[in-house]
Design a protein around this motif. Structure first.
Motif, PDB file in Angstrom:
ATOM      1  N   THR A 109       0.830  -1.333  -0.185  1.00  0.00           N
ATOM      2  CA  THR A 109       0.120   0.287   0.410  1.00  0.00           C
ATOM      3  C   THR A 109       0.776   0.770  -0.062  1.00  0.00           C
ATOM      4  O   THR A 109       1.794   1.425   0.480  1.00  0.00           O
ATOM      5  N   PRO A 110       0.311   2.270  -0.914  1.00  0.00           N
ATOM      6  CA  PRO A 110       1.625   3.861  -0.404  1.00  0.00           C
ATOM      7  C   PRO A 110       1.619   4.384   0.310  1.00  0.00           C
ATOM      8  O   PRO A 110       0.347   4.672   1.206  1.00  0.00           O
ATOM      9  N   ALA A 111       2.586   4.731   0.970  1.00  0.00           N
ATOM     10  CA  ALA A 111       2.464   5.272   2.532  1.00  0.00           C
ATOM     11  C   ALA A 111       1.467   6.823   2.543  1.00  0.00           C
ATOM     12  O   ALA A 111       1.416   6.374   3.930  1.00  0.00           O
ATOM     13  N   GLY A 112       0.723   7.325   1.766  1.00  0.00           N
ATOM     14  CA  GLY A 112      -0.320   7.850   2.062  1.00  0.00           C
ATOM     15  C   GLY A 112      -1.361   7.094   1.974  1.00  0.00           C
ATOM     16  O   GLY A 112      -2.496   7.789   3.077  1.00  0.00           O
ATOM     17  N   LEU A 113      -1.387   6.209   1.479  1.00  0.00           N
ATOM     18  CA  LEU A 113      -3.107   5.450   1.805  1.00  0.00           C
ATOM     19  C   LEU A 113      -2.907   4.707   3.131  1.00  0.00           C
ATOM     20  O   LEU A 113      -3.680   3.646   3.410  1.00  0.00           O
ATOM     21  N   ARG A 114      -1.817   4.531   4.106  1.00  0.00           N
ATOM     22  CA  ARG A 114      -1.180   3.062   4.590  1.00  0.00           C
ATOM     23  C   ARG A 114      -1.932   2.829   6.247  1.00  0.00           C
ATOM     24  O   ARG A 114      -3.190   2.447   6.279  1.00  0.00           O
ATOM     25  N   PRO A 115      -2.545   4.051   6.434  1.00  0.00           N
ATOM     26  CA  PRO A 115      -3.274   4.556   8.066  1.00  0.00           C
ATOM     27  C   PRO A 115      -4.500   4.085   7.547  1.00  0.00           C
ATOM     28  O   PRO A 115      -5.373   2.974   8.427  1.00  0.00           O
ATOM     29  N   GLY A 116      -5.447   4.492   6.144  1.00  0.00           N
ATOM     30  CA  GLY A 116      -7.243   3.842   6.084  1.00  0.00           C
ATOM     31  C   GLY A 116      -6.959   2.393   5.592  1.00  0.00           C
ATOM     32  O   GLY A 116      -8.002   2.129   5.747  1.00  0.00           O
ATOM     33  N   MET A 117      -5.653   1.969   5.008  1.00  0.00           N
ATOM     34  CA  MET A 117      -5.741   0.254   4.636  1.00  0.00           C
ATOM     35  C   MET A 117      -6.057  -0.513   6.120  1.00  0.00           C
ATOM     36  O   MET A 117      -6.368  -1.037   6.329  1.00  0.00           O
ATOM     37  N   GLN A 118      -5.093  -0.053   6.926  1.00  0.00           N
ATOM     38  CA  GLN A 118      -5.170  -0.137   7.920  1.00  0.00           C
ATOM     39  C   GLN A 118      -6.004  -0.984   9.067  1.00  0.00           C
ATOM     40  O   GLN A 118      -5.917  -1.174   9.554  1.00  0.00           O
ATOM     41  N   GLY A 119      -6.433   0.363   9.234  1.00  0.00           N
ATOM     42  CA  GLY A 119      -7.647   1.024   9.700  1.00  0.00           C
ATOM     43  C   GLY A 119      -9.285   0.062   9.496  1.00  0.00           C
ATOM     44  O   GLY A 119      -9.968  -0.640  10.640  1.00  0.00           O
ATOM     45  N   ALA A 120      -8.634   0.234   8.191  1.00  0.00           N
ATOM     46  CA  ALA A 120      -9.768  -0.796   7.154  1.00  0.00           C
ATOM     47  C   ALA A 120      -9.208  -2.649   7.928  1.00  0.00           C
ATOM     48  O   ALA A 120     -11.019  -2.435   7.344  1.00  0.00           O
ATOM     49  N   ALA A 121      -8.664  -2.554   7.720  1.00  0.00           N
ATOM     50  CA  ALA A 121      -8.155  -3.824   8.361  1.00  0.00           C
ATOM     51  C   ALA A 121      -9.011  -4.403   9.503  1.00  0.00           C
ATOM     52  O   ALA A 121      -9.477  -5.443   9.564  1.00  0.00           O
ATOM     53  N   ASP A 122      -8.490  -3.501  10.181  1.00  0.00           N
ATOM     54  CA  ASP A 122      -8.146  -3.792  11.756  1.00  0.00           C
ATOM     55  C   ASP A 122     -10.032  -4.048  11.711  1.00  0.00           C
ATOM     56  O   ASP A 122     -10.407  -4.049  12.252  1.00  0.00           O
ATOM     57  N   THR A 123     -10.699  -2.398  11.330  1.00  0.00           N
ATOM     58  CA  THR A 123     -12.516  -3.017  11.357  1.00  0.00           C
ATOM     59  C   THR A 123     -12.799  -3.658  10.731  1.00  0.00           C
ATOM     60  O   THR A 123     -13.879  -4.772  11.741  1.00  0.00           O
ATOM     61  N   ALA A 124     -13.041  -4.238   9.554  1.00  0.00           N
ATOM     62  CA  ALA A 124     -12.971  -5.645   8.977  1.00  0.00           C
ATOM     63  C   ALA A 124     -13.002  -7.282   9.839  1.00  0.00           C
ATOM     64  O   ALA A 124     -13.407  -7.753  10.361  1.00  0.00           O
TER      65      ALA A 124
END
Length: 459
Positions: A393-408
């Motif tokens: 995942t690109p650096a700018g999108l990593r927090p959003g991707m990580q949060g979405a993964a933890d929520t799911a």
């Protein structure tokens, strides 16, 4: 071709400027990646130490919740019916806050996000003490909901360890923070007696003492990160990545300035076009679901076979040992042999766990071994999957991707936990484990598609 070699061609699949954001070992011109700079390495080491210390201190609260939450709920409500409220509310709290915490990290950095998470969980613990004093079920539900945010904060801390890590050390850095949770998970369940003594001194209900202590610990973890997590690892990594992109002429990621809704849209779009990110996302979510579903019903199954609470406690301790204690070894294996290979090993461990527990027939030894392997399979999947998700995942999108993964991960696991009871009632403990074993098939099937795509790109 070895497993690590198979993974390399796929490393850039669907990921913008992977080399620029730390997806490779070095820059295209042969110079070392920015993560290898002496100043960055120094900050990374300090960051991992701070995160590990916060995990040890704040993780005490997570351990208290797993062992005493249902007992406190039953005591406040004076009914066994409400015992499940604790687990449900805390799981809901962890699920609801995953994306907001990640969005806060995206805007303000890990320091603001993690310290806010621990502090909110601490407030939830103090509310639980008040709920027990006045006997309020509504306050109990609110307190449990906020207390569950500690679990989400605990989970997101692992990603902060990967922000500045060198590509070939990403899984190891992440795994050290995961391992630190072991200490808190061991200390937390043992706070019942000291907590009761403190509660008696303060003229509070006995069970509230442990939650009072855990809230103090979570507050300390929040202060530790707020005062000393400087420079912020996420903000520093983003700045370094932007500098590299400017040097190479690559486009800037819009994710850092996107709204929460816009971030989620970008996350969905990236998952559709980046198979490695989608695979890691799926593997992490299903691994957590398998673990929670089987672990939730194992004490019930053992109680039906007449086992004592002491034996059940030892079994759960062995499970926690499998989850956390070997994570540094798992991290080393993931960096050495590849994320994909390590996650497939995790699926094999899940199958072995399902066979042992499902065929145990009430054998304590087999159930203990099965639950230990269940935790170990989770460790293989979570450590390698989280590192792979960060890499893909690109650096700018990593927090959003990580949060979405933890929520799911938390939402699907909560559904799995709620279905595990009816499933065991209908098919028995063996049937529940068989269902858990089947859940590895999507991960294995996806991995073959991923490996085949990588081979085609090398031809």
């Amino acid at each position: 071709m070895s497993a690590p070699q198979q993974e390399k061609p796929a490393a850039t699949e669907g990921t913008a400027n992977t080399q620029a954001v730390g997806g490779g070992a070095g820059r295209p011109d042969g110079e070392p990646a920015w993560e290898a700079a002496t100043a960055v390495v120094r900050v990374q080491r300090r960051t991992v130490r701070l995160l590990s210390a916060a995990q040890v201190i704040g993780g005490v609260g997570v351990g208290v919740a797993s062992s005493l939450g249902s007992l406190l709920a039953e005591d406040v409500a004076q009914s066994e019916t409400y015992a499940g409220l604790a687990r449900t509310a805390m799981t809901a709290g962890a699920a609801l806050v995953g994306v907001p915490l990640a969005f806060l990290a995206q805007r303000r950095g890990r320091r603001a996000s993690l310290s806010a998470g621990w502090l909110t969980a601490a407030i939830g613990g103090f509310i639980l003490v008040g709920a027990a004093v006045v006997g309020s079920i509504s306050l109990l539900a609110l307190g449990m909901l906020l207390f569950g945010i500690g679990s989400a904060t605990n989970q997101q801390s692992r990603y902060a360890a990967a922000d500045l890590a060198e590509p070939h050390r990403r899984a190891r850095a992440l795994s050290v923070v995961v391992w630190s949770t072991t200490i808190g998970s061991v200390i937390g369940p043992n706070l019942a007696d000291p907590g009761a003594a403190i509660a008696t001194t303060l003229h509070l209900p006995p069970l509230t003492g442990a939650f009072l202590l855990s809230s103090i610990c979570m507050t300390a973890a929040s202060l530790l990160l707020w005062l000393w997590l400087r420079p912020d690892p996420l903000l520093l990594s983003r700045q370094r990545a932007q500098d590299e992109q400017a040097r190479t002429g690559g486009p800037r990621s819009p994710a850092a300035s996107a709204s929460m809704t816009g971030t989620l849209r970008l996350v969905g779009a990236h998952l559709r076009r980046a198979p490695r990110a989608a695979f890691a996302f799926l593997a992490v979510v299903l691994a957590h679901t398998v673990m929670v579903a089987v672990m939730t019903m194992t004490p019930v199954s053992m109680a039906r076979h007449g086992e004592t609470l002491t034996v059940v406690g030892i079994t759960i301790s062995g499970h926690l040992l499998g989850m956390y204690a070997f994570s540094p070894v798992v991290g080393w294996l993931a960096d050495r042999y590849g994320y994909l290979t390590t996650m497939l090993v995790g699926q094999a461990v899940f199958v072995a766990s399902a066979l042992l527990s499902g065929l145990s027939g009430g054998s304590v030894a087999m159930v203990m071994a099965g639950l230990f392997l269940l935790g170990l399979g989770w460790s293989f999947s979570l450590v390698a999957g989280s590192a792979m998700l960060s890499e893909a995942t690109p650096a700018g999108l990593r927090p959003g991707m990580q949060g979405a993964a933890d929520t799911a991960m938390n939402v699907v696991a909560a559904v799995g936990a709620s279905l595990s009871g009816p499933l065991m009632s209908g098919t028995g403990f063996g049937g529940l484990n068989a269902f858990a074993g089947i859940l590895v098939l999507p991960v294995v099937g996806f991995s073959f598609l991923l490996a085949r795509g990588g081979r085609r790109r090398t031809c």
